[in-house]
Scaffold this motif. Structure first.
Motif, PDB file in Angstrom:
ATOM      1  N   ARG A   1      14.883 -25.384  -5.310  1.00 62.72           N
ATOM      2  CA  ARG A   1      13.568 -24.969  -5.791  1.00 62.72           C
ATOM      3  C   ARG A   1      13.117 -23.744  -5.029  1.00 62.72           C
ATOM      4  O   ARG A   1      13.627 -23.426  -3.949  1.00 62.72           O
ATOM      5  CB  ARG A   1      12.538 -26.090  -5.655  1.00 62.72           C
ATOM      6  CG  ARG A   1      12.199 -26.467  -4.220  1.00 62.72           C
ATOM      7  CD  ARG A   1      11.108 -27.496  -4.176  1.00 62.72           C
ATOM      8  NE  ARG A   1      10.604 -27.706  -2.823  1.00 62.72           N
ATOM      9  CZ  ARG A   1       9.516 -28.397  -2.535  1.00 62.72           C
ATOM     10  NH1 ARG A   1       8.813 -28.963  -3.496  1.00 62.72           N
ATOM     11  NH2 ARG A   1       9.106 -28.519  -1.289  1.00 62.72           N
ATOM     12  N   VAL A   2      12.138 -23.045  -5.584  1.00 58.77           N
ATOM     13  CA  VAL A   2      11.590 -21.847  -4.958  1.00 58.77           C
ATOM     14  C   VAL A   2      10.086 -22.045  -4.794  1.00 58.77           C
ATOM     15  O   VAL A   2       9.415 -22.589  -5.677  1.00 58.77           O
ATOM     16  CB  VAL A   2      11.901 -20.584  -5.807  1.00 58.77           C
ATOM     17  CG1 VAL A   2      11.298 -20.680  -7.199  1.00 58.77           C
ATOM     18  CG2 VAL A   2      11.422 -19.325  -5.103  1.00 58.77           C
ATOM     19  N   VAL A   3       9.572 -21.641  -3.639  1.00 58.70           N
ATOM     20  CA  VAL A   3       8.161 -21.850  -3.308  1.00 58.70           C
ATOM     21  C   VAL A   3       7.497 -20.504  -3.024  1.00 58.70           C
ATOM     22  O   VAL A   3       7.965 -19.745  -2.161  1.00 58.70           O
ATOM     23  CB  VAL A   3       8.005 -22.782  -2.092  1.00 58.70           C
ATOM     24  CG1 VAL A   3       6.526 -23.000  -1.782  1.00 58.70           C
ATOM     25  CG2 VAL A   3       8.708 -24.108  -2.339  1.00 58.70           C
ATOM     26  N   ALA A   4       6.433 -20.196  -3.736  1.00 57.70           N
ATOM     27  CA  ALA A   4       5.684 -18.959  -3.506  1.00 57.70           C
ATOM     28  C   ALA A   4       5.069 -18.996  -2.110  1.00 57.70           C
ATOM     29  O   ALA A   4       4.497 -20.008  -1.700  1.00 57.70           O
ATOM     30  CB  ALA A   4       4.605 -18.789  -4.566  1.00 57.70           C
ATOM     31  N   HIS A   5       5.200 -17.885  -1.395  1.00 53.48           N
ATOM     32  CA  HIS A   5       4.708 -17.852  -0.010  1.00 53.48           C
ATOM     33  C   HIS A   5       3.622 -16.808   0.210  1.00 53.48           C
ATOM     34  O   HIS A   5       2.738 -16.995   1.041  1.00 53.48           O
ATOM     35  CB  HIS A   5       5.867 -17.572   0.946  1.00 53.48           C
ATOM     36  CG  HIS A   5       5.487 -17.656   2.389  1.00 53.48           C
ATOM     37  ND1 HIS A   5       5.271 -18.860   3.025  1.00 53.48           N
ATOM     38  CD2 HIS A   5       5.265 -16.697   3.323  1.00 53.48           C
ATOM     39  CE1 HIS A   5       4.941 -18.638   4.281  1.00 53.48           C
ATOM     40  NE2 HIS A   5       4.918 -17.337   4.489  1.00 53.48           N
ATOM     41  N   LEU A   6       3.678 -15.712  -0.518  1.00 53.73           N
ATOM     42  CA  LEU A   6       2.729 -14.621  -0.290  1.00 53.73           C
ATOM     43  C   LEU A   6       2.549 -13.825  -1.574  1.00 53.73           C
ATOM     44  O   LEU A   6       3.516 -13.580  -2.300  1.00 53.73           O
ATOM     45  CB  LEU A   6       3.238 -13.729   0.835  1.00 53.73           C
ATOM     46  CG  LEU A   6       2.383 -12.558   1.322  1.00 53.73           C
ATOM     47  CD1 LEU A   6       2.689 -12.280   2.796  1.00 53.73           C
ATOM     48  CD2 LEU A   6       2.666 -11.291   0.513  1.00 53.73           C
ATOM     49  N   ALA A   7       1.324 -13.435  -1.844  1.00 54.89           N
ATOM     50  CA  ALA A   7       1.037 -12.572  -2.993  1.00 54.89           C
ATOM     51  C   ALA A   7      -0.058 -11.598  -2.614  1.00 54.89           C
ATOM     52  O   ALA A   7      -1.024 -11.964  -1.945  1.00 54.89           O
ATOM     53  CB  ALA A   7       0.615 -13.396  -4.209  1.00 54.89           C
ATOM     54  N   ARG A   8       0.096 -10.355  -3.036  1.00 55.88           N
ATOM     55  CA  ARG A   8      -0.906  -9.318  -2.780  1.00 55.88           C
ATOM     56  C   ARG A   8      -1.066  -8.503  -4.057  1.00 55.88           C
ATOM     57  O   ARG A   8      -0.072  -8.089  -4.671  1.00 55.88           O
ATOM     58  CB  ARG A   8      -0.442  -8.422  -1.632  1.00 55.88           C
ATOM     59  CG  ARG A   8      -1.256  -7.160  -1.414  1.00 55.88           C
ATOM     60  CD  ARG A   8      -2.611  -7.437  -0.804  1.00 55.88           C
ATOM     61  NE  ARG A   8      -3.440  -6.236  -0.833  1.00 55.88           N
ATOM     62  CZ  ARG A   8      -3.411  -5.274   0.090  1.00 55.88           C
ATOM     63  NH1 ARG A   8      -2.576  -5.368   1.115  1.00 55.88           N
ATOM     64  NH2 ARG A   8      -4.206  -4.223  -0.001  1.00 55.88           N
ATOM     65  N   ALA A   9      -2.295  -8.298  -4.483  1.00 55.22           N
ATOM     66  CA  ALA A   9      -2.538  -7.552  -5.723  1.00 55.22           C
ATOM     67  C   ALA A   9      -3.813  -6.737  -5.576  1.00 55.22           C
ATOM     68  O   ALA A   9      -4.612  -6.947  -4.657  1.00 55.22           O
ATOM     69  CB  ALA A   9      -2.656  -8.501  -6.913  1.00 55.22           C
ATOM     70  N   ASP A  10      -4.002  -5.807  -6.504  1.00 57.70           N
ATOM     71  CA  ASP A  10      -5.212  -4.996  -6.480  1.00 57.70           C
ATOM     72  C   ASP A  10      -6.233  -5.498  -7.499  1.00 57.70           C
ATOM     73  O   ASP A  10      -7.126  -4.759  -7.901  1.00 57.70           O
ATOM     74  CB  ASP A  10      -4.880  -3.520  -6.725  1.00 57.70           C
ATOM     75  CG  ASP A  10      -4.236  -3.287  -8.081  1.00 57.70           C
ATOM     76  OD1 ASP A  10      -4.078  -4.260  -8.849  1.00 57.70           O
ATOM     77  OD2 ASP A  10      -3.891  -2.119  -8.377  1.00 57.70           O
ATOM     78  N   TYR A  11      -6.100  -6.760  -7.896  1.00 58.10           N
ATOM     79  CA  TYR A  11      -7.038  -7.357  -8.851  1.00 58.10           C
ATOM     80  C   TYR A  11      -7.263  -8.821  -8.467  1.00 58.10           C
ATOM     81  O   TYR A  11      -6.524  -9.394  -7.657  1.00 58.10           O
ATOM     82  CB  TYR A  11      -6.498  -7.263 -10.279  1.00 58.10           C
ATOM     83  CG  TYR A  11      -5.169  -7.946 -10.468  1.00 58.10           C
ATOM     84  CD1 TYR A  11      -5.096  -9.326 -10.712  1.00 58.10           C
ATOM     85  CD2 TYR A  11      -3.969  -7.242 -10.383  1.00 58.10           C
ATOM     86  CE1 TYR A  11      -3.884  -9.965 -10.868  1.00 58.10           C
ATOM     87  CE2 TYR A  11      -2.753  -7.880 -10.534  1.00 58.10           C
ATOM     88  CZ  TYR A  11      -2.709  -9.235 -10.780  1.00 58.10           C
ATOM     89  OH  TYR A  11      -1.494  -9.865 -10.917  1.00 58.10           O
TER      90      TYR A  11
ATOM     91  N   GLU B   1       0.816  -1.213   0.000  1.00 60.30           N
ATOM     92  CA  GLU B   1       0.000   0.000   0.000  1.00 60.30           C
ATOM     93  C   GLU B   1       0.855   1.271   0.000  1.00 60.30           C
ATOM     94  O   GLU B   1       0.580   2.225  -0.739  1.00 60.30           O
ATOM     95  CB  GLU B   1      -0.929   0.004   1.216  1.00 60.30           C
ATOM     96  CG  GLU B   1      -1.999  -1.082   1.195  1.00 60.30           C
ATOM     97  CD  GLU B   1      -2.993  -0.909   0.067  1.00 60.30           C
ATOM     98  OE1 GLU B   1      -3.092   0.206  -0.490  1.00 60.30           O
ATOM     99  OE2 GLU B   1      -3.686  -1.892  -0.262  1.00 60.30           O
ATOM    100  N   ALA B   2       1.906   1.279   0.828  1.00 59.34           N
ATOM    101  CA  ALA B   2       2.686   2.507   1.004  1.00 59.34           C
ATOM    102  C   ALA B   2       3.556   2.840  -0.190  1.00 59.34           C
ATOM    103  O   ALA B   2       3.909   4.010  -0.393  1.00 59.34           O
ATOM    104  CB  ALA B   2       3.557   2.387   2.256  1.00 59.34           C
ATOM    105  N   THR B   3       3.921   1.838  -0.966  1.00 63.55           N
ATOM    106  CA  THR B   3       4.849   2.099  -2.073  1.00 63.55           C
ATOM    107  C   THR B   3       4.157   2.291  -3.419  1.00 63.55           C
ATOM    108  O   THR B   3       4.822   2.537  -4.423  1.00 63.55           O
ATOM    109  CB  THR B   3       5.871   0.950  -2.201  1.00 63.55           C
ATOM    110  OG1 THR B   3       5.182  -0.287  -2.455  1.00 63.55           O
ATOM    111  CG2 THR B   3       6.700   0.817  -0.932  1.00 63.55           C
TER     112      THR B   3
END
Length: 226
Positions: free
Chosen positions: A78-88, A56-58
């Protein structure tokens, strides 16, 4: 927002040491946001709260429609997705998504400790049609992305992603800000992530203990009766 520049490459790996934008070049607003992130981190906020604030702040200082975190596992294989935030909505690349690092451009990010900018995800997908993660982001509407490694005491922890639904959204100025943000949150991110892992392990242990106790009740009751 950065203007579209077809002369810029589709894929860039930016060396932090060669960035022409330095912290001294940041605006007053940009400094204020970075310092507020520092305060949030120092206050021991949860990982979700820290990342919600960062998103939000950026948004006033970054082109950004999506932000994400992923962590390395299996010794960095390997890489594992942990968190995602979007405005859609909907989000297609979500928590738990796993990607093998071998042969990927993320592996190059770790190896060189450089920031990756994909200026045109649709063009990148045509070149790398086997990239499932890119295909998911393109389906979400993402058109450009910026990725840097999260490092703690020179140890790779994972990646911080920032994405836009516009192509060619990120210049080297945004790259410098993205790196500054990653430096400020990396230790807090690791601490929060390890706490979450410990809590998950404790839950799994007590669930197993409850299951074993339940399964033993009937045989033990029979033995007592005998």
């Amino acid at each position: 927002m950065t203007e579209h520049n077809s002369e810029r490459p589709m894929l860039e790996f930016v060396d932090p040491r060669r960035l022409q934008v330095r912290p001294a070049d940041f605006s007053v607003q940009e400094y204020r946001v970075l310092e507020e992130v520092n305060r949030k981190v120092a206050a021991g906020e949860t990982l979700q709260k820290v990342m919600d604030f960062v998103f939000e702040a950026t948004r006033d200082i970054f082109p950004c429609d999506r932000i994400g975190l992923a962590f390395l596992q299996e010794g960095g294989q390997r890489v594992v997705a942990h968190l995602a935030r979007a405005d859609y909505e909907p989000l297609l690349l979500t928590k738990g998504y796993v990607q093998d690092l071998r042969g990927s451009s993320l592996a190059a990010v770790l190896k060189t400790n450089r920031l990756r900018i994909i200026n045109d995800l649709e063009a990148y997908l045509k070149r790398k049609p086997q990239s499932e993660s890119t295909a998911l982001l393109v389906q979400e509407g993402v058109r450009s992305s910026m990725t840097c490694p999260l490092m703690v005491e020179n140890r790779p922890l994972g990646f911080l992603f920032r994405s836009s639904r516009s192509p060619y959204a990120y210049s080297h100025r945004e790259a410098a800000l993205h790196l500054a943000m990653a430096e400020r949150i990396s230790q807090a991110v690791e601490k929060a992530y390890r706490i979450e892992e410990l809590e998950a392990a404790n839950r799994a242990y007590f669930e197993m203990l409850g299951f074993v106790s339940h399964e033993l009740k009937s045989p033990l009751a029979s033995v007592v009766m005998d």
